[in-house]
Design a protein around this motif. Structure first.
Motif, PDB file in Angstrom:
ATOM      1  N   CYS A 233      28.310  47.922  66.644  1.00 11.75           N
ATOM      2  CA  CYS A 233      28.513  49.181  67.368  1.00 11.75           C
ATOM      3  C   CYS A 233      28.695  48.879  68.844  1.00 11.75           C
ATOM      4  N   PRO A 234      29.062  49.883  69.653  1.00  6.22           N
ATOM      5  CA  PRO A 234      29.312  49.617  71.078  1.00  6.22           C
ATOM      6  C   PRO A 234      28.077  49.233  71.900  1.00  6.22           C
ATOM      7  N   ASN A 235      26.871  49.281  71.321  1.00  8.31           N
ATOM      8  CA  ASN A 235      25.724  48.703  72.043  1.00  8.31           C
ATOM      9  C   ASN A 235      25.885  47.187  72.187  1.00  8.31           C
ATOM     10  N   ASP A 236      26.607  46.581  71.279  1.00 10.53           N
ATOM     11  CA  ASP A 236      27.056  45.192  71.388  1.00 10.53           C
ATOM     12  C   ASP A 236      25.916  44.194  71.595  1.00 10.53           C
ATOM     13  N   CYS A 237      25.023  44.127  70.624  1.00 11.88           N
ATOM     14  CA  CYS A 237      23.838  43.262  70.734  1.00 11.88           C
ATOM     15  C   CYS A 237      24.152  41.770  70.757  1.00 11.88           C
ATOM     16  N   VAL A 238      25.322  41.318  70.345  1.00  9.00           N
ATOM     17  CA  VAL A 238      25.639  39.892  70.514  1.00  9.00           C
ATOM     18  C   VAL A 238      26.539  39.644  71.729  1.00  9.00           C
ATOM     19  N   ALA A 239      26.668  40.657  72.593  1.00 13.10           N
ATOM     20  CA  ALA A 239      27.429  40.481  73.837  1.00 13.10           C
ATOM     21  C   ALA A 239      28.851  40.011  73.575  1.00 13.10           C
ATOM     22  N   ALA A 240      29.454  40.536  72.515  1.00 12.19           N
ATOM     23  CA  ALA A 240      30.805  40.110  72.153  1.00 12.19           C
ATOM     24  C   ALA A 240      31.792  40.371  73.288  1.00 12.19           C
ATOM     25  N   ILE A 241      31.655  41.515  73.946  1.00 10.72           N
ATOM     26  CA  ILE A 241      32.651  41.887  74.963  1.00 10.72           C
ATOM     27  C   ILE A 241      32.527  41.028  76.213  1.00 10.72           C
ATOM     28  N   ALA A 242      31.376  40.388  76.388  1.00  9.25           N
ATOM     29  CA  ALA A 242      31.170  39.544  77.566  1.00  9.25           C
ATOM     30  C   ALA A 242      31.382  38.069  77.271  1.00  9.25           C
ATOM     31  N   ARG A 243      31.279  37.667  76.012  1.00 12.22           N
ATOM     32  CA  ARG A 243      31.163  36.242  75.744  1.00 12.22           C
ATOM     33  C   ARG A 243      32.165  35.694  74.746  1.00 12.22           C
ATOM     34  N   SER A 244      32.960  36.560  74.118  1.00  9.03           N
ATOM     35  CA  SER A 244      33.812  35.990  73.075  1.00  9.03           C
ATOM     36  C   SER A 244      35.286  36.205  73.369  1.00  9.03           C
ATOM     37  N   ASP A 245      36.065  35.216  72.987  1.00 11.44           N
ATOM     38  CA  ASP A 245      37.516  35.316  73.115  1.00 11.44           C
ATOM     39  C   ASP A 245      38.042  36.376  72.166  1.00 11.44           C
ATOM     40  N   PHE A 246      37.348  36.536  71.049  1.00 12.16           N
ATOM     41  CA  PHE A 246      37.782  37.493  70.036  1.00 12.16           C
ATOM     42  C   PHE A 246      36.558  38.320  69.643  1.00 12.16           C
ATOM     43  N   ALA A 247      36.507  39.547  70.177  1.00 17.18           N
ATOM     44  CA  ALA A 247      35.338  40.407  69.981  1.00 17.18           C
ATOM     45  C   ALA A 247      35.706  41.547  69.049  1.00 17.18           C
ATOM     46  N   VAL A 248      34.978  41.664  67.946  1.00 18.12           N
ATOM     47  CA  VAL A 248      35.175  42.784  67.031  1.00 18.12           C
ATOM     48  C   VAL A 248      33.933  43.667  67.165  1.00 18.12           C
ATOM     49  N   ILE A 249      34.139  44.899  67.623  1.00 15.48           N
ATOM     50  CA  ILE A 249      33.012  45.775  67.949  1.00 15.48           C
ATOM     51  C   ILE A 249      33.161  47.078  67.171  1.00 15.48           C
ATOM     52  N   GLY A 250      32.146  47.391  66.391  1.00 16.61           N
ATOM     53  CA  GLY A 250      32.208  48.555  65.505  1.00 16.61           C
ATOM     54  C   GLY A 250      32.374  49.872  66.249  1.00 16.61           C
ATOM     55  N   THR A 251      33.109  50.792  65.625  1.00 18.01           N
ATOM     56  CA  THR A 251      33.279  52.124  66.193  1.00 18.01           C
ATOM     57  C   THR A 251      33.666  53.076  65.057  1.00 18.01           C
ATOM     58  N   TRP A 252      33.938  54.342  65.413  1.00 20.25           N
ATOM     59  CA  TRP A 252      34.352  55.307  64.395  1.00 20.25           C
ATOM     60  C   TRP A 252      35.374  56.227  65.035  1.00 20.25           C
ATOM     61  N   ARG A 253      36.150  56.934  64.204  1.00 21.75           N
ATOM     62  CA  ARG A 253      37.163  57.775  64.834  1.00 21.75           C
ATOM     63  C   ARG A 253      37.097  59.233  64.402  1.00 21.75           C
ATOM     64  N   ASP A 254      36.081  59.599  63.644  1.00 28.86           N
ATOM     65  CA  ASP A 254      35.923  61.022  63.324  1.00 28.86           C
ATOM     66  C   ASP A 254      34.734  61.589  64.107  1.00 28.86           C
ATOM     67  N   ASP A 255      34.027  62.532  63.538  1.00 32.07           N
ATOM     68  CA  ASP A 255      33.007  63.239  64.310  1.00 32.07           C
ATOM     69  C   ASP A 255      31.611  62.635  64.138  1.00 32.07           C
ATOM     70  N   ILE A 256      30.860  62.593  65.220  1.00 28.17           N
ATOM     71  CA  ILE A 256      29.454  62.199  65.168  1.00 28.17           C
ATOM     72  C   ILE A 256      28.744  63.136  64.190  1.00 28.17           C
ATOM     73  N   ARG A 257      27.966  62.563  63.280  1.00 27.37           N
ATOM     74  CA  ARG A 257      27.219  63.398  62.332  1.00 27.37           C
ATOM     75  C   ARG A 257      25.955  63.941  63.019  1.00 27.37           C
ATOM     76  N   ILE A 258      25.752  65.237  62.918  1.00 25.71           N
ATOM     77  CA  ILE A 258      24.616  65.870  63.607  1.00 25.71           C
ATOM     78  C   ILE A 258      23.655  66.466  62.584  1.00 25.71           C
ATOM     79  N   ASP A 259      22.381  66.182  62.751  1.00 26.64           N
ATOM     80  CA  ASP A 259      21.329  66.854  61.991  1.00 26.64           C
ATOM     81  C   ASP A 259      20.645  67.811  62.974  1.00 26.64           C
ATOM     82  N   GLN A 260      21.045  69.100  62.916  1.00 26.70           N
ATOM     83  CA  GLN A 260      20.567  70.052  63.929  1.00 26.70           C
ATOM     84  C   GLN A 260      19.048  70.232  63.867  1.00 26.70           C
ATOM     85  N   ALA A 261      18.472  70.102  62.683  1.00 27.55           N
ATOM     86  CA  ALA A 261      17.009  70.231  62.582  1.00 27.55           C
ATOM     87  C   ALA A 261      16.335  69.108  63.374  1.00 27.55           C
ATOM     88  N   ALA A 262      16.912  67.909  63.300  1.00 27.33           N
ATOM     89  CA  ALA A 262      16.332  66.788  64.047  1.00 27.33           C
ATOM     90  C   ALA A 262      16.539  66.965  65.550  1.00 27.33           C
TER      91      ALA A 262
END
Lengths: 428, 376
Positions: free
Chosen positions: A208-237
């Protein structure tokens, strides 16, 4: 090998943090060469300089990487570390172990090495520190035959890929980081073990974009998870967070009284795109404005989850400052589904990788990371090579100079002109 | 059977890669793979992950040195065998994680860890200073400008209370690289401790001709400071060598990497620079580079008091002044770097003004600034 006096290092046995000096002394009882590690390090503490010679090429037959040569520059005083080579073992994806496997590795290293390790090296390998040249082949034999393990990368090759723990124990893994990391590691064994590149090349995979292995800072080829639809919301939570039933940020701020949770101040106002608002006690998100930064999900993990149309963004060309300055990886492929084909290969990802390599191996200079090659030759050329349609997402802002490298076929009538005809109309 | 030195290629196995990760998953991880719902940090160092199945995975995170012995790893295995069915993992920041599938198993695990002296400090979660990642330093590297393990031990001793608590505005990532090569990649850390050289390379004219490919040594210099030259060796003979224009040298050490006859490490020349405000995560703001705020602190083994004090001062000034969730770099950007220097009391020097490539990006091209004590 005798014990050396180490009054300076002994100072590092004090204090609450685990002491590597105490640990080295413990190991020295079984592996006396550790006394010489301590002795040479004490000398470095006194002299304020390293006592390791420059490099040294050693390895196992058939591999060009995985072992890093290391020799003492004071071998007469510390014969136990006269040769002290590093062995890089390719770690299992995301560094889960069981005790049986680790005990096997410990036994191997007790037999052939100093007993000291790094868990883990910066790139991700399980690093065994300190052995001699004659031990390398027997160690490699036992490693591959008895432990079913292999060496990682070093030198101008594909370095050992690494990934975050992703779906193994995290709710935000937008693709299977372990599977992609392991599958590509197996696919590219030749590129890991036999250097054929202009310089090192690193793969890193974050779920995910929190990028815990620092891919965007340290790798020539960084694959970082994302999504392209809507954030799922639990309104009760959501209401649970507002009422204080659930701790914000999963309890990450429990050590200080920051006051009652304020969804406006802590979530809505910190959203970089301002795409969230409350209607009564219902949280609304304009997902078309969302840039998937993760802040709201981080703060309210029970209430918000990534969308269901998950995949990854591929960024290319990160590196530390040597030589032209530090670079983050540049967003290159906005979205890719990270899926295996019927042959068990991530064919779409492989195609992207090999397009980069084909180009970089041809135009890259010696010791030039791919990010520097892109910097030197230009992102427009790189995108053309990659056959990627340029989009505003590739830039932070359009260029502010007008120096476009027009191609001849883009200009009406081409570039061939007759200066004699020109002078008939426009006198000198 | 075993390795036969007379026939080294006999039944050779190569390119088998790492063992498959799945065999090392604890059952609760395997069962809930890809089906986790949310997590909570129950106390510093203790996480609970909830699965869609209702299963819970409790993780206890402990700090560790990066340089550890097999005796220590065996002790970690003993703990995992006793409490976790033999499973454990390491994090990307050199922490060790023990996982259990039931809350009742957490306290006995914590008690066991606590009974083992200072070897297994629990923490490193949430708004804390997690483990300081670092490089090899004097213990195993040939190009360092400082030690790594020792500096980190001294820093983490001083920041220990922040490892075991959640009282900072956000997580603070501290990292150390012992030279500019940055194999530890500290260029995107909240607080970066970086080994730096300050003397140009010496040239060993006795060794250089045989040891180095001179064109590579020359082209290694990003500023063209290394030129071919004829020099005299210690026997008085003319040899093909290089000369260094010291005024151009930026002390990166790239020439030494390419040519062992150009050493530049030095007890007085070498030391530590402090950079701050980097981050990797995309959360809220984009990833940021760490920025140089203290150009040099001396190497003072065994406990580097100047470096420890500098890191602690930055951390505590930030902790006092930043808003909840704000990373060090976000805080500095909000208050402005002139305020950063004023609040931390770090003297601003000309060395923080970039004059390398892409430098212009960091110059201020607006009339917007704050009148701090820097404006006389």
């Amino acid at each position: 090998m005798p014990k050396h006096d180490t009054p300076l290092l002994d100072e590092l046995e004090k204090g609450p943090w685990p002491s590597f000096v105490t640990d080295l002394k413990r190991q020295a009882e079984k592996k006396p060469e550790c006394f010489d590690i301590l002795g040479q390090l004490e000398l470095s503490y006194k002299d304020k300089i390293t006592h390791w010679k420059h490099g040294g090429i050693v390895g196992v037959f058939g591999y060009g990487g995985g072992i890093v040569g290391r020799y003492s520059d004071v071998p007469d005083r510390f014969p136990g570390v006269a040769h002290f080579h590093t062995v890089r073992l390719n770690q299992p994806s995301s560094m889960f172990y069981n005790s049986a496997k680790l005990r096997d590795i410990c036994n191997l290293w007790e037999k052939y090495g100093s007993g000291m390790t790094n868990m883990h090296g910066s790139t991700g390998d399980l690093v065994l520190l300190g052995t001699t040249t004659p031990n390398l082949e027997p160690l490699f034999y036992d490693l591959t035959h008895d432990l079913n393990q292999d060496l990682g990368g070093s030198g101008s090759n594909l370095r050992t890929p690494s990934c975050c723990l992703g779906r193994a124990r995290c709710e935000w893994g937008c693709f299977d980081t372990q599977d992609l990391c392991h599958t590509l590691t197996m696919h590219y064994q030749d590129e890991i073990h036999r250097p054929a590149f202009p310089y090192k090349f690193k793969f890193k995979f974050s779920g995910c974009p929190n990028d815990c292995v620092a891919a965007i800072a340290r790798s020539d080829f960084a694959v970082i998870g994302t999504w392209r639809d809507d954030i799922r919301i639990d309104q009760a939570a959501v209401k649970g967070y507002i009422s204080g039933e659930f701790a914000a940020n999963a309890g990450a701020h429990s050590g200080k009284d920051w006051g009652k949770f304020d969804i406006k101040a802590e979530v809505l106002d910190l959203c970089p795109t301002g795409c969230m608002w409350m209607e009564g006690d219902t949280l609304k998100i304009d997902n078309s404005e969302c840039t998937r930064c993760m802040h709201c999900l981080n703060v309210m993990p029970r209430a918000l989850r990534p969308g269901l149309q998950q995949g990854a963004t591929i960024c290319v060309g990160a590196k530390a400052p040597i030589l032209d300055g530090a670079q983050f990886a540049t967003m290159t492929v906005p979205f890719v589904e990270v899926k295996k084909n019927e042959d068990g290969e991530f064919a779409e990802i492989v195609e992207v990788i090999e397009k980069i390599w084909d180009w970089w191996m041809e135009v890259g200079k010696n010791r030039e990371r791919v990010g520097e090659t892109i910097q030197r030759i230009g992102l427009p050329t790189f995108l053309k090579v990659m056959e990627i349609t340029p989009a505003p997402q590739h830039i932070k802002e359009p260029r502010s100079n007008p120096y476009v490298f027009w191609q001849e076929d883009e200009v009406e009538g081409g570039w061939e002109r007759d200066v004699v005809e020109f002078r008939k109309r426009n006198a000198q | 059977m075993g390795y036969d030195p007379a026939n080294p290629m006999a039944d050779r196995i190569t390119d088998i890669g790492p063992p498959h990760y799945e065999q090392f998953f604890p059952p609760v991880v395997k069962k809930n793979y890809g089906k986790w719902l949310y997590h909570e940090i129950l106390q510093p160092g203790v996480l609970m992950h909830k699965g869609e199945s209702g299963d819970e995975c409790y993780t206890v995170r402990v700090g560790a040195a990066r340089l550890i012995s097999i005796e220590h790893i065996r002790e970690v295995c003993d703990i995992a065998d006793k409490h976790c069915d033999g499973y454990m993992r390491w994090t990307t920041r050199n922490n060790i994680e023990f996982m259990v599938d039931n809350k009742a198993k957490v306290q006995p695990l914590l008690d066991d860890l606590k009974s083992r002296g200072n070897k297994f400090p629990v923490g490193g979660t949430g708004a804390s200073v997690s483990n300081c990642v670092h490089t090899q330093g004097w213990v195993h590297c040939h190009t360092p400008a400082t030690d790594a393990s020792g500096v980190v031990k001294a820093v983490m001793d001083e920041l220990f209370d922040y490892f075991t608590s959640h009282k900072l505005p956000a997580q603070v990532r501290v990292a150390l690289a012992c030279c500019l090569n940055m194999c530890g990649a500290v260029h995107a850390s909240d607080i970066a401790i970086l080994g730096v050289h300050r003397k140009p390379p010496m040239i060993d004219h006795d060794a250089i001709t045989g040891l180095c490919e001179l064109p590579l040594a020359i082209s290694a210099c990003p500023l063209g400071a290394v030129k071919p030259a004829t020099a005299k060796n210690s026997k008085g003979e003319d040899v093909k060598s290089v000369k260094v224009n010291a005024d151009r040298c930026m002390f990166c050490g790239n020439c030494y990497t390419m040519c062992p006859a150009m050493p530049l490490a030095d007890p007085d020349g070498d030391g530590i620079a402090i950079l701050v405000g980097g981050k990797v995560s995309n959360s809220r703001s984009m990833p940021m580079f760490s920025k140089l705020v203290i150009p040099f602190l001396p190497n003072t083994p065994p406990r580097w008091p100047e470096t420890v004090a500098a890191v602690k001062n930055i951390l505590e000034t930030y902790a006092k002044d930043a808003r909840k969730y704000e990373r060090v770099g976000e805080w500095a950007a909000r208050i402005g770097w002139e305020k950063f220097f004023e609040k931390t009391g770090i003297p601003f020097t000309i060395k923080s003004i970039d004059d390398y490539r892409l430098a212009y990006d960091t110059w201020r091209t607006t009339t917007q600034f704050k009148f701090t004590s820097h404006i006389k």
